[in-house]
Design a protein around this motif. Structure first.
Motif, PDB file in Angstrom:
ATOM      1  N   ALA A  12     -43.346  87.081  -3.447  1.00  0.00           N
ATOM      2  CA  ALA A  12     -44.573  87.849  -3.694  1.00  0.00           C
ATOM      3  C   ALA A  12     -44.835  87.888  -5.197  1.00  0.00           C
ATOM      4  O   ALA A  12     -44.368  88.773  -5.907  1.00  0.00           O
ATOM      5  CB  ALA A  12     -44.446  89.260  -3.130  1.00  0.00           C
ATOM      6  N   ARG A  13     -45.576  86.877  -5.672  1.00  0.00           N
ATOM      7  CA  ARG A  13     -45.941  86.781  -7.089  1.00  0.00           C
ATOM      8  C   ARG A  13     -47.370  86.269  -7.189  1.00  0.00           C
ATOM      9  O   ARG A  13     -47.876  85.618  -6.281  1.00  0.00           O
ATOM     10  CB  ARG A  13     -45.088  85.815  -7.885  1.00  0.00           C
ATOM     11  N   PHE A  14     -47.984  86.531  -8.311  1.00  0.00           N
ATOM     12  CA  PHE A  14     -49.356  86.075  -8.519  1.00  0.00           C
ATOM     13  C   PHE A  14     -49.397  84.592  -8.878  1.00  0.00           C
ATOM     14  O   PHE A  14     -50.272  83.861  -8.447  1.00  0.00           O
ATOM     15  CB  PHE A  14     -50.033  86.904  -9.615  1.00  0.00           C
ATOM     16  N   ASP A  15     -48.427  84.151  -9.659  1.00  0.00           N
ATOM     17  CA  ASP A  15     -48.449  82.782 -10.179  1.00  0.00           C
ATOM     18  C   ASP A  15     -47.761  81.782  -9.249  1.00  0.00           C
ATOM     19  O   ASP A  15     -46.881  81.042  -9.652  1.00  0.00           O
ATOM     20  CB  ASP A  15     -47.837  82.742 -11.574  1.00  0.00           C
ATOM     21  N   LEU A  16     -48.216  81.745  -8.017  1.00  0.00           N
ATOM     22  CA  LEU A  16     -47.672  80.784  -7.054  1.00  0.00           C
ATOM     23  C   LEU A  16     -48.143  79.375  -7.398  1.00  0.00           C
ATOM     24  O   LEU A  16     -49.283  79.175  -7.807  1.00  0.00           O
ATOM     25  CB  LEU A  16     -48.130  81.133  -5.636  1.00  0.00           C
ATOM     26  N   PRO A  65     -56.993  83.243  -5.569  1.00  0.00           N
ATOM     27  CA  PRO A  65     -56.409  84.214  -6.500  1.00  0.00           C
ATOM     28  C   PRO A  65     -56.895  85.650  -6.299  1.00  0.00           C
ATOM     29  O   PRO A  65     -56.124  86.585  -6.513  1.00  0.00           O
ATOM     30  CB  PRO A  65     -56.820  83.705  -7.880  1.00  0.00           C
ATOM     31  N   ILE A  66     -58.135  85.819  -5.898  1.00  0.00           N
ATOM     32  CA  ILE A  66     -58.647  87.180  -5.677  1.00  0.00           C
ATOM     33  C   ILE A  66     -57.923  87.811  -4.497  1.00  0.00           C
ATOM     34  O   ILE A  66     -57.411  88.935  -4.590  1.00  0.00           O
ATOM     35  CB  ILE A  66     -60.175  87.169  -5.442  1.00  0.00           C
ATOM     36  N   ARG A  67     -57.858  87.102  -3.411  1.00  0.00           N
ATOM     37  CA  ARG A  67     -57.202  87.648  -2.216  1.00  0.00           C
ATOM     38  C   ARG A  67     -55.692  87.785  -2.418  1.00  0.00           C
ATOM     39  O   ARG A  67     -55.063  88.701  -1.891  1.00  0.00           O
ATOM     40  CB  ARG A  67     -57.541  86.780  -1.001  1.00  0.00           C
ATOM     41  N   ARG A  68     -55.095  86.870  -3.212  1.00  0.00           N
ATOM     42  CA  ARG A  68     -53.660  86.970  -3.512  1.00  0.00           C
ATOM     43  C   ARG A  68     -53.396  88.228  -4.335  1.00  0.00           C
ATOM     44  O   ARG A  68     -52.447  88.968  -4.061  1.00  0.00           O
ATOM     45  CB  ARG A  68     -53.203  85.711  -4.254  1.00  0.00           C
ATOM     46  N   ALA A  69     -54.247  88.499  -5.332  1.00  0.00           N
ATOM     47  CA  ALA A  69     -54.091  89.718  -6.140  1.00  0.00           C
ATOM     48  C   ALA A  69     -54.245  90.955  -5.261  1.00  0.00           C
ATOM     49  O   ALA A  69     -53.470  91.919  -5.387  1.00  0.00           O
ATOM     50  CB  ALA A  69     -55.121  89.731  -7.271  1.00  0.00           C
ATOM     51  N   GLU A  70     -55.228  90.922  -4.374  1.00  0.00           N
ATOM     52  CA  GLU A  70     -55.412  92.059  -3.459  1.00  0.00           C
ATOM     53  C   GLU A  70     -54.170  92.275  -2.601  1.00  0.00           C
ATOM     54  O   GLU A  70     -53.743  93.418  -2.393  1.00  0.00           O
ATOM     55  CB  GLU A  70     -56.624  91.824  -2.559  1.00  0.00           C
ATOM     56  N   ALA A  71     -53.572  91.191  -2.122  1.00  0.00           N
ATOM     57  CA  ALA A  71     -52.366  91.310  -1.290  1.00  0.00           C
ATOM     58  C   ALA A  71     -51.217  91.923  -2.090  1.00  0.00           C
ATOM     59  O   ALA A  71     -50.482  92.775  -1.576  1.00  0.00           O
ATOM     60  CB  ALA A  71     -51.972  89.946  -0.727  1.00  0.00           C
ATOM     61  N   LEU A  72     -51.060  91.504  -3.336  1.00  0.00           N
ATOM     62  CA  LEU A  72     -50.003  92.070  -4.178  1.00  0.00           C
ATOM     63  C   LEU A  72     -50.250  93.559  -4.444  1.00  0.00           C
ATOM     64  O   LEU A  72     -49.312  94.365  -4.408  1.00  0.00           O
ATOM     65  CB  LEU A  72     -49.925  91.316  -5.510  1.00  0.00           C
ATOM     66  N   ALA A 131     -55.194  84.044 -16.255  1.00  0.00           N
ATOM     67  CA  ALA A 131     -53.976  84.041 -17.075  1.00  0.00           C
ATOM     68  C   ALA A 131     -53.577  85.472 -17.437  1.00  0.00           C
ATOM     69  O   ALA A 131     -52.388  85.830 -17.370  1.00  0.00           O
ATOM     70  CB  ALA A 131     -54.193  83.205 -18.334  1.00  0.00           C
ATOM     71  N   SER A 132     -54.539  86.283 -17.801  1.00  0.00           N
ATOM     72  CA  SER A 132     -54.246  87.677 -18.139  1.00  0.00           C
ATOM     73  C   SER A 132     -53.700  88.428 -16.926  1.00  0.00           C
ATOM     74  O   SER A 132     -52.724  89.179 -17.039  1.00  0.00           O
ATOM     75  CB  SER A 132     -55.509  88.356 -18.664  1.00  0.00           C
ATOM     76  N   MET A 133     -54.323  88.214 -15.780  1.00  0.00           N
ATOM     77  CA  MET A 133     -53.831  88.871 -14.562  1.00  0.00           C
ATOM     78  C   MET A 133     -52.413  88.412 -14.252  1.00  0.00           C
ATOM     79  O   MET A 133     -51.561  89.225 -13.863  1.00  0.00           O
ATOM     80  CB  MET A 133     -54.759  88.567 -13.381  1.00  0.00           C
ATOM     81  N   GLY A 134     -52.155  87.127 -14.424  1.00  0.00           N
ATOM     82  CA  GLY A 134     -50.809  86.600 -14.185  1.00  0.00           C
ATOM     83  C   GLY A 134     -49.787  87.276 -15.073  1.00  0.00           C
ATOM     84  O   GLY A 134     -48.693  87.622 -14.612  1.00  0.00           O
ATOM     85  N   ARG A 135     -50.147  87.468 -16.337  1.00  0.00           N
ATOM     86  CA  ARG A 135     -49.223  88.154 -17.260  1.00  0.00           C
ATOM     87  C   ARG A 135     -48.995  89.600 -16.821  1.00  0.00           C
ATOM     88  O   ARG A 135     -47.867  90.094 -16.854  1.00  0.00           O
ATOM     89  CB  ARG A 135     -49.762  88.108 -18.690  1.00  0.00           C
ATOM     90  N   GLN A 136     -50.052  90.283 -16.400  1.00  0.00           N
ATOM     91  CA  GLN A 136     -49.904  91.684 -15.977  1.00  0.00           C
ATOM     92  C   GLN A 136     -49.048  91.798 -14.727  1.00  0.00           C
ATOM     93  O   GLN A 136     -48.200  92.689 -14.633  1.00  0.00           O
ATOM     94  CB  GLN A 136     -51.279  92.309 -15.733  1.00  0.00           C
ATOM     95  N   PHE A 137     -49.261  90.904 -13.777  1.00  0.00           N
ATOM     96  CA  PHE A 137     -48.443  90.950 -12.564  1.00  0.00           C
ATOM     97  C   PHE A 137     -46.988  90.600 -12.880  1.00  0.00           C
ATOM     98  O   PHE A 137     -46.072  91.130 -12.260  1.00  0.00           O
ATOM     99  CB  PHE A 137     -48.980  89.986 -11.496  1.00  0.00           C
ATOM    100  N   ALA A 138     -46.775  89.704 -13.840  1.00  0.00           N
ATOM    101  CA  ALA A 138     -45.413  89.273 -14.168  1.00  0.00           C
ATOM    102  C   ALA A 138     -44.606  90.363 -14.845  1.00  0.00           C
ATOM    103  O   ALA A 138     -43.395  90.444 -14.654  1.00  0.00           O
ATOM    104  CB  ALA A 138     -45.462  88.027 -15.061  1.00  0.00           C
ATOM    105  N   VAL A 139     -45.243  91.231 -15.614  1.00  0.00           N
ATOM    106  CA  VAL A 139     -44.487  92.257 -16.341  1.00  0.00           C
ATOM    107  C   VAL A 139     -44.459  93.595 -15.625  1.00  0.00           C
ATOM    108  O   VAL A 139     -43.646  94.442 -15.954  1.00  0.00           O
ATOM    109  CB  VAL A 139     -45.023  92.468 -17.781  1.00  0.00           C
ATOM    110  N   SER A 140     -45.340  93.789 -14.678  1.00  0.00           N
ATOM    111  CA  SER A 140     -45.398  95.087 -14.002  1.00  0.00           C
ATOM    112  C   SER A 140     -44.378  95.164 -12.880  1.00  0.00           C
ATOM    113  O   SER A 140     -44.111  94.192 -12.199  1.00  0.00           O
ATOM    114  CB  SER A 140     -46.793  95.313 -13.425  1.00  0.00           C
ATOM    115  N   ASP A 141     -43.851  96.343 -12.709  1.00  0.00           N
ATOM    116  CA  ASP A 141     -42.970  96.626 -11.586  1.00  0.00           C
ATOM    117  C   ASP A 141     -43.840  96.593 -10.329  1.00  0.00           C
ATOM    118  O   ASP A 141     -44.829  97.315 -10.243  1.00  0.00           O
ATOM    119  CB  ASP A 141     -42.359  98.010 -11.782  1.00  0.00           C
TER     120      ASP A 141
END
Length: 176
Positions: A12-16, A65-72, A131-141
Motif C-alpha cells: 500500500a504505497r502511492f509510488d507503485l 493516481p487519483i483513485r490510488r490516493a483515495e484508497a490510501l 511528485a509532491s503527493m508521492g513525497r507526502q505519502f512516502a514520509v507520512s505515517d
C-alpha cells in the motif's frame, strides 16, 4: 469496498510501479480466467469469476493516481471525495478558469498547436503535483491524520485531470 492493495497483493504505497502493477494484474487474471475453471463445480466457477471482477476493479483503482490516493487515504481513515475535501483555493480556481478560457479560444481558432501547448503545461503541472503527493505519502505515517495534508493536492489533481480530458477531446476534434 474491498482494499485494492490487498486484492492485488501489492504494498500500500502511492509510488507503485505501473509495469509491476500491470504484471501482477495479468498474473492474477490468468490464474482466475474462466477457462481454467470450465470443469469445476458451479460454486467454484462463481467464486473465480467474482475474484476476477475484484482483481479487475482493484487494478482500475490502483493504476489511476487519483483513485490510488483515495484508497490510501481511506485506509488511513481520512474521508475522501470532492464533498469531503477542502474547497480549492481561489487562486487555483482562477487559474483553471483562465486556462479553460484559453483552451476555448484555441478551440474556436482551431489552433491545435495552442491546445497542445496548454495541455503540455498542465501535464507538467500534473507531474509536479504527483511528485509532491508521492513525497507526502512516502514520509507520512499511513495511520496518521497527517495524510489529510494531501487533500488539497488531490483536489488540484482532479482539476488538472478534467482540464486534460477536455484538452484531449479538443485535440481529437481538431485532428479529425
Amino acid at each position: 469496498m474491498i482494499d485494492p492493495f490487498q486484492t492485488l497483493g501489492v504494498e500500500a504505497r502511492f509510488d507503485l510501479d505501473p509495469d509491476d502493477l500491470a504484471r501482477r494484474h495479468r498474473d492474477l487474471s490468468r490464474a482466475l480466467h474462466p477457462d481454467r475453471y470450465a470443469g469445476a463445480p458451479a460454486a467454484e466457477r462463481r467464486l473465480s469469476l467474482s475474484r476476477a471482477i475484484e482483481v479487475n476493479d482493484a487494478f482500475r483503482v490502483l493504476k489511476d493516481p487519483i483513485r490510488r490516493a483515495e484508497a490510501l487515504l481511506r485506509r488511513a481513515g481520512v474521508p475522501v471525495g470532492e464533498t469531503a475535501e477542502p474547497k480549492p483555493s481561489p487562486d487555483l480556481l482562477m487559474e483553471m478558469m483562465e486556462r479553460r478560457e484559453e483552451l476555448g479560444d484555441a478551440r474556436r481558432r482551431k489552433d491545435l498547436a495552442a491546445v497542445h501547448a496548454l495541455a503540455d503545461a498542465i501535464r507538467l503541472r500534473e507531474r509536479e503535483v504527483l511528485a509532491s503527493m508521492g513525497r507526502q505519502f512516502a514520509v507520512s505515517d499511513p495511520d496518521s491524520t497527517k495524510l489529510a495534508a494531501v487533500l488539497p493536492e488531490l483536489g488540484e489533481l482532479r482539476y488538472l485531470r478534467r482540464f486534460l480530458d477536455e484538452a484531449s477531446a479538443i485535440e481529437e476534434e481538431l485532428s479529425s
